[in-house]
Every structure is written in C-alpha cells, then in structure tokens.
Enzyme design. Structure first.
Site, mmCIF file in Angstrom:
data_model
loop_
_atom_site.group_PDB
_atom_site.id
_atom_site.type_symbol
_atom_site.label_atom_id
_atom_site.label_comp_id
_atom_site.label_asym_id
_atom_site.label_seq_id
_atom_site.Cartn_x
_atom_site.Cartn_y
_atom_site.Cartn_z
ATOM 1 N N ARG A 59 -10.546 11.986 5.307
ATOM 2 C CA ARG A 59 -10.554 10.644 5.917
ATOM 3 C C ARG A 59 -11.861 10.330 6.644
ATOM 4 N NH1 ARG A 59 -4.984 7.324 7.617
ATOM 5 N NH2 ARG A 59 -5.321 5.867 5.942
ATOM 6 N N GLU A 115 3.169 10.085 6.669
ATOM 7 C CA GLU A 115 3.225 8.858 7.473
ATOM 8 C C GLU A 115 4.452 8.010 7.169
ATOM 9 O OE1 GLU A 115 -0.593 6.744 8.086
ATOM 10 O OE2 GLU A 115 -1.464 8.335 6.886
ATOM 11 N N GLU A 142 0.833 -1.211 0.000
ATOM 12 C CA GLU A 142 0.000 0.000 0.000
ATOM 13 C C GLU A 142 0.866 1.260 0.000
ATOM 14 O OE1 GLU A 142 -2.399 0.568 3.538
ATOM 15 O OE2 GLU A 142 -3.663 2.022 2.499
ATOM 16 N N HIS A 152 -8.673 0.698 -0.506
ATOM 17 C CA HIS A 152 -9.191 1.366 0.697
ATOM 18 C C HIS A 152 -9.903 2.640 0.247
ATOM 19 C CE1 HIS A 152 -6.255 -0.398 3.944
ATOM 20 N NE2 HIS A 152 -7.267 -1.206 3.668
ATOM 21 N N ASP A 201 -5.261 3.334 -1.723
ATOM 22 C CA ASP A 201 -6.111 3.969 -0.717
ATOM 23 C C ASP A 201 -6.420 5.385 -1.210
ATOM 24 O OD1 ASP A 201 -6.817 5.578 1.557
ATOM 25 O OD2 ASP A 201 -5.887 4.136 2.913
ATOM 26 N N GLU A 227 -11.649 2.642 5.247
ATOM 27 C CA GLU A 227 -10.717 2.879 6.365
ATOM 28 C C GLU A 227 -10.894 4.342 6.764
ATOM 29 O OE1 GLU A 227 -6.193 1.517 7.139
ATOM 30 O OE2 GLU A 227 -6.482 2.903 5.497
ATOM 31 N N HIS A 271 -4.737 8.410 0.582
ATOM 32 C CA HIS A 271 -3.322 8.659 0.259
ATOM 33 C C HIS A 271 -3.166 9.127 -1.190
ATOM 34 C CE1 HIS A 271 -2.453 6.934 4.085
ATOM 35 N NE2 HIS A 271 -2.826 5.718 3.746
HETATM 36 C C1 LER Z 1 -2.192 4.000 6.952
HETATM 37 O O1 LER Z 1 -2.502 5.343 6.800
HETATM 38 C C2 LER Z 1 -3.079 3.152 6.132
HETATM 39 O O2 LER Z 1 -3.741 3.606 5.221
HETATM 40 C C3 LER Z 1 -3.128 1.727 6.467
HETATM 41 O O3 LER Z 1 -3.977 1.050 5.598
HETATM 42 C C4 LER Z 1 -1.717 1.192 6.431
HETATM 43 O O4 LER Z 1 -1.501 0.064 7.171
HETATM 44 MN MN MN Z 2 -5.112 2.399 3.979
#
Ligand code: LER
Ligand code: MN
Length: 275
Positions: free
Chosen positions: A221, A162, A156, A215, A189, A250, A192
């Site tokens: 978020r 991060e 990912e 994700h 994701d 998430e 991100h």
């Molecule tokens: C961290 O920000 C994230 O998106 C998680 O899925 C990573 O383990």
């Molecule tokens: Mn994630």
C-alpha cells in the site's frame, strides 16, 4: 490514462491517504503541489459533505485546473457507523441519504461516487442472502438518484481483512447485474486485487465491460513502484482493454506525504516512457 491522488477533506482514521484534512488553510498548498507534480486529478474522500465548505473546495480545485474523478465515502462507515448492511433499517436509510449527499457533492465536479467500505459487513447478524437483499435495495435507491443527475456509482471489491462482503471483482459484477441500473459500474483497487484475485491482469480483462475507475497502490500500500506488483504489466493490460479513466493513487503517506505523491507521478511517467 490520467493520474489522480486520493486525499481526505476531513481528518480520518483511514490510513491509506497521502494527505488528510486539518484545520486552517491546508487544501490550497496541497493541490498546488499536486498540480506541479503532474497529477491531473484529485480524488476527494470525506465523511459528510454537509460538514465542509463545498464552494471553497470547488474554487480551489478549479484554481489549479484539477479534475475530481471520484468521491470516496468510506469514512461514513468508519466514523459514523453508517452502512447498507446494518441490521437496523433506520441506519441503512441514513447510509442511503449520506450517499445521496455525496452524489450532490460529486455533481459539482462530475465525478463518480465510490461504494466501498460504506456497504458494511455481513458479520454474525446477517447471512449472505439477506445482506445481498439489503445491499441491492440501498444501491437501487442511490443509483436512481444518481441517474437523475447523470452520475455513476462504482462498487469497489475490498480485501477480506476489511470486509466479508464483495472481496472479488466477480462478486461485484454479479451484484451490478442484479442491481440492473446502468450507472452502477466497477472500481478495482490493485492493493485489494493483489490479496484476493488469482491474476490481476486476467481480472482486469474479464472486468472490461464494467470497469470505470481504478485505485492504485503497491502490494504494501505504498506508492506504486515501492512494492512487488508488476505495474508495467498492469498498465499494459489496462491499455489493451481500452481503459481511459483515472489511476487514482490511494496510498500510505510513506516514507512521508510528499515523497509518496512524488514517487507516484515519477513512477508512472517512467512507465509511460517505456511502453
Ligand atoms: C478501502 O480499503 C478502500 O480501498 C477504499 O477505497 C474504500 O472506500
Ligand atoms: Mn480503494
């Protein structure tokens, strides 16, 4: 496309989780509620699978007919400081062993194992070449183990605030090719991607041969629909590239846990009616 929600089986400092484990009988009522809301899957994040009652988790997941598309492993980094990029070889080895235990746990459900924060950071002690070597070495060991069990690992990309290693899909794909074990795939994701990619849609298209898990979270978020990402366009692009996997939310537990979960299913149901 199927919807799942990321929850943590253990207490954790990681914030983007609708529900987190606590003492007592908390899992059963949450999975019951998720099923009622229309989720088909639950993604399980945890620090260490050897610390939980795996049989009990399996029993509750089966009771509600949910799938477990993936296991989240970042807490091993956040809580136990394990990572593939630690300059101490013993810690890198412990990180690999932890992922192997995650693979054993994932095997109960047939889910993928996520390589997210557990990769660690380059920081000041390493340079990119050394970090790449450490990462590829650890990934090969984990991937060979997962291959024997017929499971996938998914790398990912994570935003720059991060980690300083693998922020964009392009970087993950380069490493997937370098690792060269067929069960290492890509997780994207939207939270991100919104920070790191020039275009979410274009990146989804160029990632098509590698993409195996997604994700979803909005720009802030919160649950999809609560920020300014264009999820209609994202879902349309995922359909165009033939993505058949899960959208796993998430998300922060805001404005509260239940509303975050509710908003996710009602929002995507609305989108699929419109498309
Ligand atoms: C961290 O920000 C994230 O998106 C998680 O899925 C990573 O383990
Ligand atoms: Mn994630």
């Amino acid at each position: 496309m199927k919807l799942s929600l990321v929850i943590s089986l253990q207490p954790t400092s990681f914030e983007a989780l609708a529900f987190k484990g606590k003492k007592g009988e908390w899992l059963d009522p949450i999975l019951k509620k998720m099923k009622e809301l229309g989720f088909e899957g639950v993604e399980l994040a945890l620090a260490n699978p050897l610390e939980i009652n795996q049989t009990r988790v399996l029993k509750i997941v089966n009771k509600y007919g949910l799938e477990v598309p993936a296991i989240g492993t970042g807490q091993a980094y956040l809580r136990d400081k394990l990572s593939f990029l630690n300059s101490d070889e013993a810690i890198r080895k412990r990180a690999v062993e932890r992922i192997k235990r995650d693979v054993d746990f994932a095997k109960l459900f047939g889910g993928k194992v996520i390589i997210g924060l557990i990769r660690g950071k380059i920081g000041k002690r390493l340079d990119k070449a050394k970090a790449t070597n450490y990462f590829v070495e650890s990934m090969k060991a984990c991937a060979d183990y997962a291959l024997e069990k017929n499971l996938n690992l998914v790398i990912e990309p994570i935003n720059r605030y991060e980690t300083d290693f693998i922020n964009r899909a392009e970087e993950a794909i380069e490493l997937i090719n370098l690792i060269g074990v067929e069960n290492v795939r890509l997780l994207l994701d939207t939270f991100h991607m919104n920070i790191e990619e020039t275009s979410i849609e274009h990146t989804l298209e160029t990632s098509k041969p590698y993409l195996s898990h997604v994700h979803v979270a909005d720009s802030n978020r919160w649950a999809p629909g609560c920020g300014h990402l264009d999820f209609e366009s994202i879902v349309r692009t995922l359909e165009k590239i033939g993505y058949r996997g899960y959208l796993s939310a998430e998300i922060l537990p805001l404005p509260d846990q239940l509303q975050a979960a509710q908003k996710t299913t009602s929002f995507f149901m609305g989108i699929s009616e419109r498309l």
